[in-house]
Motif scaffolding. Sequence first.
Motif, PDB file in Angstrom:
ATOM      1  N   CYS A  17       6.062   3.123  65.094  1.00 59.31           N
ATOM      2  CA  CYS A  17       7.232   2.499  64.067  1.00 59.31           C
ATOM      3  C   CYS A  17       8.638   2.997  64.344  1.00 59.31           C
ATOM      4  O   CYS A  17       9.305   2.332  64.715  1.00 59.31           O
ATOM      5  N   TRP A  18       8.778   4.235  64.393  1.00 60.15           N
ATOM      6  CA  TRP A  18      10.245   4.849  64.529  1.00 60.15           C
ATOM      7  C   TRP A  18      10.644   4.845  65.914  1.00 60.15           C
ATOM      8  O   TRP A  18      11.823   4.425  66.044  1.00 60.15           O
ATOM      9  N   CYS A  19       9.843   4.855  66.819  1.00 61.14           N
ATOM     10  CA  CYS A  19      10.287   4.621  68.249  1.00 61.14           C
ATOM     11  C   CYS A  19      10.802   3.178  68.290  1.00 61.14           C
ATOM     12  O   CYS A  19      11.562   2.833  69.074  1.00 61.14           O
ATOM     13  N   ALA A  20       9.810   2.272  67.902  1.00 63.34           N
ATOM     14  CA  ALA A  20      10.091   0.908  67.934  1.00 63.34           C
ATOM     15  C   ALA A  20      11.336   0.451  67.440  1.00 63.34           C
ATOM     16  O   ALA A  20      12.379  -0.153  67.847  1.00 63.34           O
ATOM     17  N   LEU A  21      11.655   1.012  66.126  1.00 68.92           N
ATOM     18  CA  LEU A  21      13.000   0.772  65.364  1.00 68.92           C
ATOM     19  C   LEU A  21      14.177   1.254  66.181  1.00 68.92           C
ATOM     20  O   LEU A  21      15.372   0.691  66.200  1.00 68.92           O
ATOM     21  N   ALA A  22      14.068   2.474  66.708  1.00 68.74           N
ATOM     22  CA  ALA A  22      15.213   2.995  67.594  1.00 68.74           C
ATOM     23  C   ALA A  22      15.381   2.186  68.707  1.00 68.74           C
ATOM     24  O   ALA A  22      16.558   2.314  69.254  1.00 68.74           O
ATOM     25  N   ASN A  23      14.464   1.617  69.154  1.00 66.21           N
ATOM     26  CA  ASN A  23      14.733   0.690  70.262  1.00 66.21           C
ATOM     27  C   ASN A  23      15.114  -0.788  70.224  1.00 66.21           C
ATOM     28  O   ASN A  23      15.150  -1.465  70.982  1.00 66.21           O
ATOM     29  N   TRP A  70      -0.392  15.590  74.988  1.00 64.65           N
ATOM     30  CA  TRP A  70      -0.588  14.535  74.077  1.00 64.65           C
ATOM     31  C   TRP A  70       0.641  13.821  73.828  1.00 64.65           C
ATOM     32  O   TRP A  70       0.518  12.564  73.766  1.00 64.65           O
ATOM     33  N   ASP A  71       1.632  14.377  73.648  1.00 62.15           N
ATOM     34  CA  ASP A  71       3.035  13.644  73.207  1.00 62.15           C
ATOM     35  C   ASP A  71       3.610  12.885  74.309  1.00 62.15           C
ATOM     36  O   ASP A  71       4.285  11.704  74.483  1.00 62.15           O
ATOM     37  N   THR A  72       3.138  13.348  75.706  1.00 59.20           N
ATOM     38  CA  THR A  72       3.617  12.799  76.922  1.00 59.20           C
ATOM     39  C   THR A  72       2.810  11.395  77.048  1.00 59.20           C
ATOM     40  O   THR A  72       3.255  10.453  77.312  1.00 59.20           O
ATOM     41  N   TYR A  73       1.560  11.485  76.560  1.00 60.09           N
ATOM     42  CA  TYR A  73       0.798  10.205  76.733  1.00 60.09           C
ATOM     43  C   TYR A  73       0.980   9.302  75.592  1.00 60.09           C
ATOM     44  O   TYR A  73       1.168   8.122  75.785  1.00 60.09           O
ATOM     45  N   LEU A  74       1.446   9.889  74.363  1.00 60.92           N
ATOM     46  CA  LEU A  74       1.786   9.101  73.570  1.00 60.92           C
ATOM     47  C   LEU A  74       3.138   8.281  73.450  1.00 60.92           C
ATOM     48  O   LEU A  74       3.203   7.196  73.305  1.00 60.92           O
ATOM     49  N   SER A  75       4.166   9.101  74.356  1.00 55.70           N
ATOM     50  CA  SER A  75       5.445   8.466  74.671  1.00 55.70           C
ATOM     51  C   SER A  75       5.133   7.432  75.606  1.00 55.70           C
ATOM     52  O   SER A  75       5.866   6.159  75.715  1.00 55.70           O
ATOM     53  N   LEU A  76       4.144   7.335  76.602  1.00 55.25           N
ATOM     54  CA  LEU A  76       3.899   6.280  77.366  1.00 55.25           C
ATOM     55  C   LEU A  76       3.252   5.102  76.943  1.00 55.25           C
ATOM     56  O   LEU A  76       3.483   4.136  77.132  1.00 55.25           O
ATOM     57  N   GLN A  77       2.339   5.498  75.904  1.00 57.25           N
ATOM     58  CA  GLN A  77       1.923   4.356  75.084  1.00 57.25           C
ATOM     59  C   GLN A  77       2.958   3.703  74.320  1.00 57.25           C
ATOM     60  O   GLN A  77       2.780   2.446  73.945  1.00 57.25           O
ATOM     61  N   MET A  78       4.020   4.249  73.720  1.00 59.77           N
ATOM     62  CA  MET A  78       5.119   3.368  73.149  1.00 59.77           C
ATOM     63  C   MET A  78       5.993   2.900  74.189  1.00 59.77           C
ATOM     64  O   MET A  78       6.988   2.282  73.256  1.00 59.77           O
TER      65      MET A  78
END
Length: 129
Positions: free
Chosen positions: A33-39, A92-100
Amino acid sequence: ERMLPGASLRPLAIKLFVDQTVQGPLMIGSMFCWCALANGASLPAIRAKLDEELFSTWCASVWVWAPVQVLQQAVVPLQYRVAVSNLVSYFWDTYLSLQMMPAPAEAGAPVDPFPRQAATAAAPGAQPL
């Protein structure tokens, strides 16, 4: 450790269950949610992204974090647990950032962070880079 001390099967299973079923989906969903809102994504777009990606990303997190937590709670001394979590979290955060990341079709044209100024807008006597 204060609420559920010990590394025996019962406290370990309770800690793992609560973390994977409550904290995991909540944190992953909030990151989406936060990443999508920021974008600049709209609420319907965020909802669609959550519907599409949240469950599969959570399943991946269970495969990564459940074994880490079992080993961490059963073997790793308390003073080193944060370091172990941080190490795994980096990957994990690297993977998660790619998913987002938005799909290429949704992303639009790349933005040049250092656009060159037109020669006419340059100060008199300035050399172009």
